[in-house]
Design a protein around this motif. Sequence first.
Motif, PDB file in Angstrom:
ATOM      1  N   SER A   1       4.992   7.378  -0.011  1.00 28.82           N
ATOM      2  CA  SER A   1       5.707   7.087  -1.489  1.00 28.82           C
ATOM      3  C   SER A   1       6.371   6.612  -0.864  1.00 28.82           C
ATOM      4  O   SER A   1       7.428   6.983   0.750  1.00 28.82           O
ATOM      5  CB  SER A   1       5.122   7.288  -2.101  1.00 28.82           C
ATOM      6  OG  SER A   1       6.078   9.074  -1.916  1.00 28.82           O
TER       7      SER A   1
ATOM      8  N   TRP B   1       0.929  -0.839  -0.213  1.00 32.22           N
ATOM      9  CA  TRP B   1       0.472  -0.046   0.571  1.00 32.22           C
ATOM     10  C   TRP B   1       0.550   0.620   0.066  1.00 32.22           C
ATOM     11  O   TRP B   1       0.338   2.465   0.394  1.00 32.22           O
ATOM     12  CB  TRP B   1      -0.837   0.436   0.714  1.00 32.22           C
ATOM     13  CG  TRP B   1      -1.925  -0.890   1.846  1.00 32.22           C
ATOM     14  CD1 TRP B   1      -1.773  -2.017   2.279  1.00 32.22           C
ATOM     15  CD2 TRP B   1      -2.834  -1.567   0.112  1.00 32.22           C
ATOM     16  NE1 TRP B   1      -2.531  -3.209   1.813  1.00 32.22           N
ATOM     17  CE2 TRP B   1      -3.924  -3.316   0.608  1.00 32.22           C
ATOM     18  CE3 TRP B   1      -3.401  -0.899  -0.841  1.00 32.22           C
ATOM     19  CZ2 TRP B   1      -4.194  -3.093   0.334  1.00 32.22           C
ATOM     20  CZ3 TRP B   1      -4.253  -1.849  -1.583  1.00 32.22           C
ATOM     21  CH2 TRP B   1      -4.950  -3.438  -1.402  1.00 32.22           C
TER      22      TRP B   1
ATOM     23  N   ASP C   1      -1.973  11.017  -6.794  1.00 30.58           N
ATOM     24  CA  ASP C   1      -1.175  10.021  -5.642  1.00 30.58           C
ATOM     25  C   ASP C   1       0.135  11.268  -5.107  1.00 30.58           C
ATOM     26  O   ASP C   1       0.218  10.456  -3.942  1.00 30.58           O
ATOM     27  CB  ASP C   1      -0.095   9.417  -6.779  1.00 30.58           C
ATOM     28  CG  ASP C   1      -1.049   7.907  -7.041  1.00 30.58           C
ATOM     29  OD1 ASP C   1      -2.482   7.959  -6.973  1.00 30.58           O
ATOM     30  OD2 ASP C   1      -0.372   7.465  -8.241  1.00 30.58           O
TER      31      ASP C   1
ATOM     32  N   LEU D   1       3.295   3.656  -2.343  1.00 32.35           N
ATOM     33  CA  LEU D   1       3.339   3.778  -3.649  1.00 32.35           C
ATOM     34  C   LEU D   1       5.231   3.600  -3.549  1.00 32.35           C
ATOM     35  O   LEU D   1       6.228   4.289  -2.786  1.00 32.35           O
ATOM     36  CB  LEU D   1       3.389   5.133  -4.432  1.00 32.35           C
ATOM     37  CG  LEU D   1       1.469   4.867  -4.441  1.00 32.35           C
ATOM     38  CD1 LEU D   1       1.962   6.764  -5.047  1.00 32.35           C
ATOM     39  CD2 LEU D   1       1.298   4.823  -5.659  1.00 32.35           C
ATOM     40  N   SER D   2       5.940   3.033  -5.164  1.00 27.48           N
ATOM     41  CA  SER D   2       7.530   3.239  -4.759  1.00 27.48           C
ATOM     42  C   SER D   2       7.438   5.025  -5.339  1.00 27.48           C
ATOM     43  O   SER D   2       8.676   5.821  -5.165  1.00 27.48           O
ATOM     44  CB  SER D   2       7.933   2.931  -6.223  1.00 27.48           C
ATOM     45  OG  SER D   2       7.450   1.280  -6.300  1.00 27.48           O
TER      46      SER D   2
ATOM     47  N   ASP E   1       5.244  -2.359  -7.857  1.00 28.53           N
ATOM     48  CA  ASP E   1       3.629  -2.441  -7.443  1.00 28.53           C
ATOM     49  C   ASP E   1       2.976  -1.828  -5.848  1.00 28.53           C
ATOM     50  O   ASP E   1       3.944  -2.205  -5.421  1.00 28.53           O
ATOM     51  CB  ASP E   1       2.592  -3.365  -7.939  1.00 28.53           C
ATOM     52  CG  ASP E   1       2.869  -3.521  -9.355  1.00 28.53           C
ATOM     53  OD1 ASP E   1       3.287  -2.970 -10.255  1.00 28.53           O
ATOM     54  OD2 ASP E   1       2.837  -4.765  -9.585  1.00 28.53           O
ATOM     55  N   LYS E   2       2.240  -1.042  -6.329  1.00 27.02           N
ATOM     56  CA  LYS E   2       1.662  -0.336  -4.849  1.00 27.02           C
ATOM     57  C   LYS E   2       1.407  -1.526  -4.320  1.00 27.02           C
ATOM     58  O   LYS E   2       1.283  -1.694  -2.425  1.00 27.02           O
ATOM     59  CB  LYS E   2       0.467   1.080  -5.071  1.00 27.02           C
ATOM     60  CG  LYS E   2      -0.657   0.702  -3.757  1.00 27.02           C
ATOM     61  CD  LYS E   2      -1.456   2.306  -4.061  1.00 27.02           C
ATOM     62  CE  LYS E   2      -1.960   2.179  -3.168  1.00 27.02           C
ATOM     63  NZ  LYS E   2      -3.279   3.109  -2.928  1.00 27.02           N
ATOM     64  N   ASP E   3       0.627  -2.571  -4.156  1.00 34.27           N
ATOM     65  CA  ASP E   3       0.231  -4.026  -3.769  1.00 34.27           C
ATOM     66  C   ASP E   3       0.984  -4.656  -3.400  1.00 34.27           C
ATOM     67  O   ASP E   3       0.470  -6.121  -2.887  1.00 34.27           O
ATOM     68  CB  ASP E   3      -1.173  -4.559  -4.288  1.00 34.27           C
ATOM     69  CG  ASP E   3      -2.381  -4.208  -5.062  1.00 34.27           C
ATOM     70  OD1 ASP E   3      -2.754  -2.919  -4.006  1.00 34.27           O
ATOM     71  OD2 ASP E   3      -2.846  -4.190  -5.612  1.00 34.27           O
TER      72      ASP E   3
END
Length: 305
Positions: free
Chosen positions: A111, A96, A106, A98-99, A139-141
Motif C-alpha cells: 500500500s 494493484w 488488506d 492499495l492507496s 482505486d487499487k486497479d
Amino acid sequence: MEKINYNEDFKNRIDSYLSNYFSYSRNFFHHIIERWWILVNWKRIKKSYKLKKWDKIQIDNLERYLDSSFLDELPFIDIPIVLEKDDYLVINKPKWVLSHPNSIWDMSAPSVVAFLHQKYKNLPSIGNFIRAWIIHRLDKDTDWFMIIIKTEKWLKYFKELFNQKSIYWEKFANWEITEKELDNIPIKKYYKAEVNITNKWEWFINSINLPYFIKEIVKPKVPYPWKYKMGITKIEKIEKNNKQCKIYLQILTWRTHQIRYHLSWKWLAIIWDKLYGKKEEISMKLTAYKLEFTDLNWEKIILEI
C-alpha cells in the motif's frame, strides 16, 4: 467492521487465534486489543482471553487507527516519485497497489501508506489517522499520480484547495456558473478509459455533443453502496479504433468509482472492469494521465504521463 464466529471445540488464546487466522503477528493484535478495537460478544477482553465455542469476535475497521507500530510490519514496495518539494511530493501509484488498507483483510497487501511510513517517518497526521498524508485516493486497479503532503501548513492548504473544487462543482451542478468558468477549478484530474463499441455505445455517442457532462448520482458497489452522491464527469474527446475506443475525461467531482459507474450507466463499461463490466483478473483499461494544480508558492504544476 469484521465479524468472526468462533466454532472450535477447544479453547484458543485470542491473540494466537487471530494471528493464525489473518497471518499477522501476535504483537500486531496486542496493540489492537489494548485499544478496544477487538471485542468478544461486544465486551472488552485481554490479549490472554481464551475463546469459547460460539464466541462472536468483532474487529473494528483498522485503517482509521493505524499507527507506526502497525505500519512498521507492513510490506514495503518501492513507488516512483515524479516530483518532490520540501513540503509535498507526487508519486505515481502502480496498479494493484492499495492507496491504504480498507480493512484487516488488506493489512498484508502492498500500500501507499506502508511506502510512505517506511520512507518518510515524520509526515503529518491527525491523531492516529495516518492517512492524513494522502489527501486523495485511487482505486487499487488504477495507476496515476497521488499528491502526498509533508507538512501541516501545506496539508491545510491542499485541503482548502480541494474544498474550493467542491464549491465550483456545486455551483455548476446548480447552473450557477458556466462551462467556461469551470476552467478556474484549482485542481484538475484527467483520465483515459478504453471501452468496447456496441450498438448502445453508438446510439449514446451519436446523440451527444462534446464536451459532454454526465451529471448523475454515483452509487458505488463498494465499499459503501448505500451512500449516494452527485457526480460530474466531463467527456472531452473520443477516439475510435475498430471495435474499441478511447474516452478522454476530466472528473469535476471525486466520488468513489465515479468514472466506472458513470460510463457503465451510459453503456460504456470499461474493458476488464470486474465490478461494472465483465469479471476478469486483468487490470482494467482506465488510466489517469494528467494532473494540474497550483501550489502554495503559486507555482503551476502540470504532470502528464
